[in-house]
Design a protein around this motif. Structure first.
Motif, PDB file in Angstrom:
ATOM      1  N   MET A  36      12.207   8.136   0.610  1.00  0.00           N
ATOM      2  CA  MET A  36      11.662   9.018   1.627  1.00  0.00           C
ATOM      3  C   MET A  36      12.474   8.958   2.922  1.00  0.00           C
ATOM      4  N   THR A  37      12.905   7.774   3.307  1.00  0.00           N
ATOM      5  CA  THR A  37      13.696   7.641   4.528  1.00  0.00           C
ATOM      6  C   THR A  37      15.030   8.374   4.403  1.00  0.00           C
ATOM      7  N   THR A  38      15.657   8.261   3.252  1.00  0.00           N
ATOM      8  CA  THR A  38      16.930   8.963   3.038  1.00  0.00           C
ATOM      9  C   THR A  38      16.747  10.482   3.075  1.00  0.00           C
ATOM     10  N   ALA A  39      15.692  10.982   2.472  1.00  0.00           N
ATOM     11  CA  ALA A  39      15.441  12.435   2.448  1.00  0.00           C
ATOM     12  C   ALA A  39      15.133  12.966   3.841  1.00  0.00           C
TER      13      ALA A  39
ATOM     14  N   THR B  45      19.452  16.193   9.805  1.00  0.00           N
ATOM     15  CA  THR B  45      20.848  16.434  10.179  1.00  0.00           C
ATOM     16  C   THR B  45      21.465  17.640   9.488  1.00  0.00           C
ATOM     17  N   THR B  46      20.751  18.283   8.557  1.00  0.00           N
ATOM     18  CA  THR B  46      21.322  19.418   7.844  1.00  0.00           C
ATOM     19  C   THR B  46      21.316  20.677   8.721  1.00  0.00           C
TER      20      THR B  46
END
Length: 559
Positions: A140-143, A149-150
């Motif tokens: 979840m943290t990575t997503a 930032t996208t």
């Protein structure tokens, strides 16, 4: 008849001879019958016809016509009679009776108060939940980090209206009392995006102005917009040349007149009391027509958010005004004073002018980031970068003979008067200018030469303005009656849409995007007609990486 009788039909006596006397009586009877028929028809008597029908073979004695007529109308005989009569209905009787309903009574109903809901956290210390959270937390943290930032949703906005692929005219507005006499000189949308203010005046004065102008407003949110009469009319003693709504107060609007007067109106006030502040006339105020008026955030007043007015004039002055409100009245106070002269323009260009005559400022626009930096256009075609320096301006007002010049940089000039400049709302260094030399130039504040020059060959370009929703879209009002919409994402030469504002090819003097409702843009022409256009989705829906492309365009010239 005699010839048609056969011998068997003829009456013969016993001696074998024909009875001539009987035959004569028969013929005479037929002739008498014929005569009576003619006499009865000549008399026209119904009684005579009746007598004719009942006559027998025996001959009647021949009577004169007058006797037959008198016989037909003999009063002794029965005849039909006529009588006139009338009928009358029975009179209608009415009676008024009062009816009173039964007496009523009001009773208050009070619901039982609901208890306040409190949120309580459940404590679950089970090993299964703890293991699940430890397993899912890194994923979840990575997503969430990637989503923050996208640039996939950069510039994405939700529009609840139906999509359209064409540009249509939503409203055609005019004030019939002014049409043909005054022209649309300036326009502005209020901060809500529902009211459009239009300044009426004349752009072709040959002498001092003697017209009586008006400030007209239309509310496009009304169910039925009157296309022939403005919703609100404020009379002005001189031609109104510039108008601008307050950025945060939807009923406060400022205007600049041909006689140099700056006026502030409150459209929510009662009729006759809408003028709340005026600059008046003195040696420090404007003495020529006001060309532009802008609301700028006053960064010096930290205790509350307030705005100041910046006005430009054809006498070369750039004045800064503050609105002072008291319980009794509202006043317009001059706080800063600047002046652009021919010597300033010449010195920036590398030459020193022989005299310090005033050069008319025809256009002005402030940068979207630095509120003290603005771009000015002049009657001589110069495009100048200027900066407000309050300390130096106050010193000039306290005793320095000449006002301070705000000019810091000069750009490549046009070959005609610059009637419009517009700073990009998406980039702090990009701005746009247009002139009567039929060209529109895109500049960077950091470079003197234009980044891009567009020549649409459509006559004078009286106004240009960047889109508030698309970084690469801008509009240009032409002198041959068209509105050009450019999309630099698809073409840097040709306009994406060319709209015919009027069929008489009358000049379009002003255009204005709606900042709150970016699908609308308004135009005003020399005939006094205002049109509100509904743009297609391609012209107001932002595309991904559009701001990055504008940044690349700005940085290409610097490199």
């Amino acid at each position: 008849r005699r010839s048609r009788l056969s011998n068997s039909q003829r009456v013969k006596p016993e001696n074998g001879k024909t009875d001539i006397s009987r035959w004569r009586r028969f013929s005479l009877g037929m002739r008498c019958r014929k005569r009576r028929t003619s006499r009865c028809l000549l008399a026209g008597s119904v009684r005579g016809l009746y007598e004719m029908c009942r006559c027998d073979v025996a001959p009647w004695p021949v009577q004169p016509p007058i006797q037959l007529l008198s016989h037909a109308i003999d009063p002794g005989r029965p005849c039909r009679t006529f009588d006139d009569g009338g009928t009358q209905t029975a009179p209608l009787l009415t009676e008024s009776v009062e009816v009173q309903a039964t007496s009523g009574r009001d009773v208050e109903v009070q619901t039982d108060p609901e208890p306040e809901l409190s949120l309580q956290f459940a404590h679950d210390e089970s090993p299964a939940l703890k293991a699940f959270l430890q397993h899912i937390e890194p994923v979840m943290t990575t997503a969430l980090t990637e989503g923050a930032t996208t640039s996939a949703f950069e510039g994405y906005e939700v529009f609840w209206e139906e999509t359209t692929d064409t540009v249509t005219c939503a409203h055609t507005l005019s004030h019939l009392a002014l049409q043909g006499e005054l022209q649309c000189t300036s326009m502005s949308w209020n901060c809500v995006g529902s009211v459009l203010a239009v300044a009426y005046g004349r752009c072709d004065h040959q002498d001092w102005c003697t017209h009586k102008s008006v400030l007209a407003t239309w509310n496009i949110d009304r169910r039925s917009v009157n296309s022939n009469k403005a919703d609100n009319i404020v009379e002005v003693p001189s031609c109104l040349m510039a108008v601008a709504f307050h950025p945060e107060l939807p009923s406060l609007v400022a205007g600049g007149a041909f006689n140099g007067e700056v006026l502030v109106f409150d459209l929510s006030a009662a009729e006759g009391h809408q003028l709340v502040a005026t600059s008046g006339f003195n040696e420090l105020s404007h003495t020529e027509p006001v060309t532009q008026i802008r609301w700028v955030l006053d960064e010096e007043r930290h205790q509350r958010r307030s705005f100041k007015l910046v006005t430009s004039c054809s006498d070369g002055k750039v004045l800064v005004w503050a609105i002072a409100k008291t319980k009794a009245s509202t006043s317009l106070d001059l706080v800063d004073r600047y002046n652009i002269s021919t010597r300033d323009v010449g010195r920036i260009g590398g030459k020193v002018a022989s005299s310090a005559g005033a050069t008319g400022v025809t256009a002005m626009s402030f940068s979207s980031q630095g509120k003290e930096v603005f771009v000015a256009g002049t009657e001589g075609g110069a495009v100048l970068k200027c900066t407000l320096r309050p300390a130096a301006a106050i010193a000039a007002m306290q005793g320095v003979p000449e006002p301070v010049s705000p000019v810091t940089l000069k750009y490549q000039p046009h070959h005609g008067p610059v009637y419009a400049v517009s700073c990009s709302p998406f980039h702090r260094n990009v701005f746009l200018s247009s002139s009567t030399d039929s060209s529109a130039c895109i500049f960077s504040l950091l470079h003197s030469k234009p980044l891009l020059t567009i020549e649409p060959a459509a006559g004078y370009l009286f106004d240009v303005q960047w889109s508030p929703s698309r970084p690469l879209v801008f509009a240009a009002a032409t002198g041959d009656g068209h509105l050009l919409l450019y999309d630099l994402l698809h073409s840097r030469v040709h306009a994406a849409v060319c709209l015919e504002v009027n069929s008489r090819h009358a000049p379009v003097f002003c255009c204005s995007f709606n900042k709150k409702r970016s699908q609308y843009i308004a135009t005003g022409d020399s005939t006094g007609v205002v049109k509100v256009w509904h743009l297609s989705n391609q012209l107001f829906s932002q595309v991904a990486r559009e701001e990055a492309l504008l940044d690349e365009l700005s940085g290409a010239a610097v490199d």
